[in-house]
Design a protein around this motif. Structure first.
Motif, mmCIF file in Angstrom:
data_model
loop_
_atom_site.group_PDB
_atom_site.id
_atom_site.type_symbol
_atom_site.label_atom_id
_atom_site.label_comp_id
_atom_site.label_asym_id
_atom_site.label_seq_id
_atom_site.Cartn_x
_atom_site.Cartn_y
_atom_site.Cartn_z
ATOM 1 N N GLU A 161 1.092 -1.651 0.359
ATOM 2 C CA GLU A 161 -0.256 0.002 -0.015
ATOM 3 C C GLU A 161 0.720 1.393 -0.038
ATOM 4 N N ALA A 162 0.537 2.036 -0.921
ATOM 5 C CA ALA A 162 1.523 2.986 -0.942
ATOM 6 C C ALA A 162 0.241 4.775 -1.265
ATOM 7 N N GLU A 163 1.249 5.880 -1.500
ATOM 8 C CA GLU A 163 0.460 6.489 -2.072
ATOM 9 C C GLU A 163 1.079 7.426 -2.495
ATOM 10 N N ILE A 164 0.489 7.840 -4.185
ATOM 11 C CA ILE A 164 0.960 8.567 -5.389
ATOM 12 C C ILE A 164 0.975 9.707 -4.901
ATOM 13 N N ARG A 165 1.524 10.393 -5.127
ATOM 14 C CA ARG A 165 1.586 12.348 -5.201
ATOM 15 C C ARG A 165 1.573 12.712 -6.858
ATOM 16 N N VAL A 166 0.853 13.220 -7.379
ATOM 17 C CA VAL A 166 1.440 13.505 -8.336
ATOM 18 C C VAL A 166 1.322 15.367 -8.520
ATOM 19 N N ALA A 202 -8.117 19.427 -10.041
ATOM 20 C CA ALA A 202 -8.417 20.793 -10.152
ATOM 21 C C ALA A 202 -8.183 22.276 -9.875
ATOM 22 N N GLY A 203 -6.442 21.559 -10.186
ATOM 23 C CA GLY A 203 -5.166 22.590 -10.222
ATOM 24 C C GLY A 203 -4.134 23.181 -8.493
ATOM 25 N N GLU A 204 -4.742 21.328 -7.588
ATOM 26 C CA GLU A 204 -3.423 21.193 -6.652
ATOM 27 C C GLU A 204 -3.606 19.508 -6.899
ATOM 28 N N PRO A 205 -1.973 19.369 -6.278
ATOM 29 C CA PRO A 205 -1.684 18.225 -6.244
ATOM 30 C C PRO A 205 -2.784 16.894 -5.721
ATOM 31 N N ALA A 206 -2.826 15.848 -6.597
ATOM 32 C CA ALA A 206 -3.640 14.853 -6.020
ATOM 33 C C ALA A 206 -2.293 14.053 -4.995
ATOM 34 N N VAL A 207 -2.813 13.318 -4.320
ATOM 35 C CA VAL A 207 -2.845 12.380 -3.254
ATOM 36 C C VAL A 207 -3.524 11.050 -4.116
ATOM 37 N N ILE A 208 -3.141 10.223 -4.789
ATOM 38 C CA ILE A 208 -3.545 9.110 -4.768
ATOM 39 C C ILE A 208 -3.105 7.691 -3.664
ATOM 40 N N PRO A 209 -4.119 6.601 -3.623
ATOM 41 C CA PRO A 209 -3.421 5.088 -2.033
ATOM 42 C C PRO A 209 -3.798 4.492 -3.549
#
Length: 233
Positions: A161-166, A202-209
């Motif tokens: 399990e990880a968090e991917i930040r883009v 939406a303009g902000e960094p996305a954090v996706i599990p």
């Protein structure tokens, strides 16, 4: 290293020469039309030492969606990744002469994650490590966090399990691509060749599990141009 007269079955020898000379070996437009229309442009070499290949040109030319060679190159590249090969990707202008009046401006770019000062050596090191991305304009920062580990482009993280930040950014190349109306609409994560997640931007960094398996992960920025066509980076 002059590899122009290397037969298809002995390309490994030329790749060894390139590595021995301190260079990085890449495959240009692998899915270009070949013989008899464009002899030598399609990739027909039979590589057995993929560890000697550093990158693949997945976008070739000024507009990545203008030619079928580009839409075919990414699945071709993904198949190599699925085979366990660690390869960077690139976008190339495919220059065979000086620009002429009226030529389409170069819209694509390859960005390198250079460590330290920019030099030929640090640029080559970034390519060999897989710290590259291609774009029609916007930039991207990609990190994967799992437990106390945080890894970035070209690096490895343990499965689980990880968090991917883009995070999406802009550069001084904006003047080139903004007239085309390129706007990022969503972020897609591709894991081992399949879409694993997609989220609106939406303009902000996305954090996706995301649960990571052994293999590879790519982030894609999706959007539309002024004519309504899809653009990926």
């Amino acid at each position: 290293v002059d590899w122009r007269f290397v037969p298809p079955d002995t390309i490994d020898g030329a790749l060894e020469e390139i590595r021995g000379a301190g260079g990085a070996a890449g495959i240009a437009h692998p899915c270009e039309v070949g013989a008899p229309l464009m002899c030598g442009c399609n990739w027909e070499f039979r590589v057995t030492r993929w560890d000697l290949v550093d990158y693949v040109e997945v976008w070739s030319g000024d507009d990545p969606w203008a030619r079928a060679k580009n839409t075919l190159a990414l699945p071709w590249y993904d198949a190599l990744l699925n085979g366990g090969h660690h390869l960077a990707l690139s976008a190339g202008r495919d220059w065979h002469g000086p620009d002429q009046p009226g030529d389409t401006p170069l819209l694509t770019a390859t960005y390198l994650g250079v460590e330290g000062e920019l030099s030929p050596e640090t640029a080559l090191a970034a390519i060999r490590a897989g710290r590259t991305f291609v774009t029609l304009g916007p930039t991207m920062e990609l990190t994967a966090r799992r437990g106390g580990e945080c890894r970035s482009l070209g690096e490895s993280v343990a499965p689980g399990e990880a968090e991917i930040r883009v995070a999406v950014g802009e550069t001084d190349r904006r003047a080139l691509w903004e007239p085309h109306g390129v706007r990022v609409r969503s972020i897609r994560l591709v894991h081992n060749g399949k879409t694993a997640a997609e989220a609106p931007y939406a303009g902000e960094p996305a954090v996706i599990p995301l649960r990571l398996e052994s293999g590879w992960l790519r982030a894609e920025l999706l959007g539309s141009d002024r004519d309504g066509g899809r653009t990926d980076t």
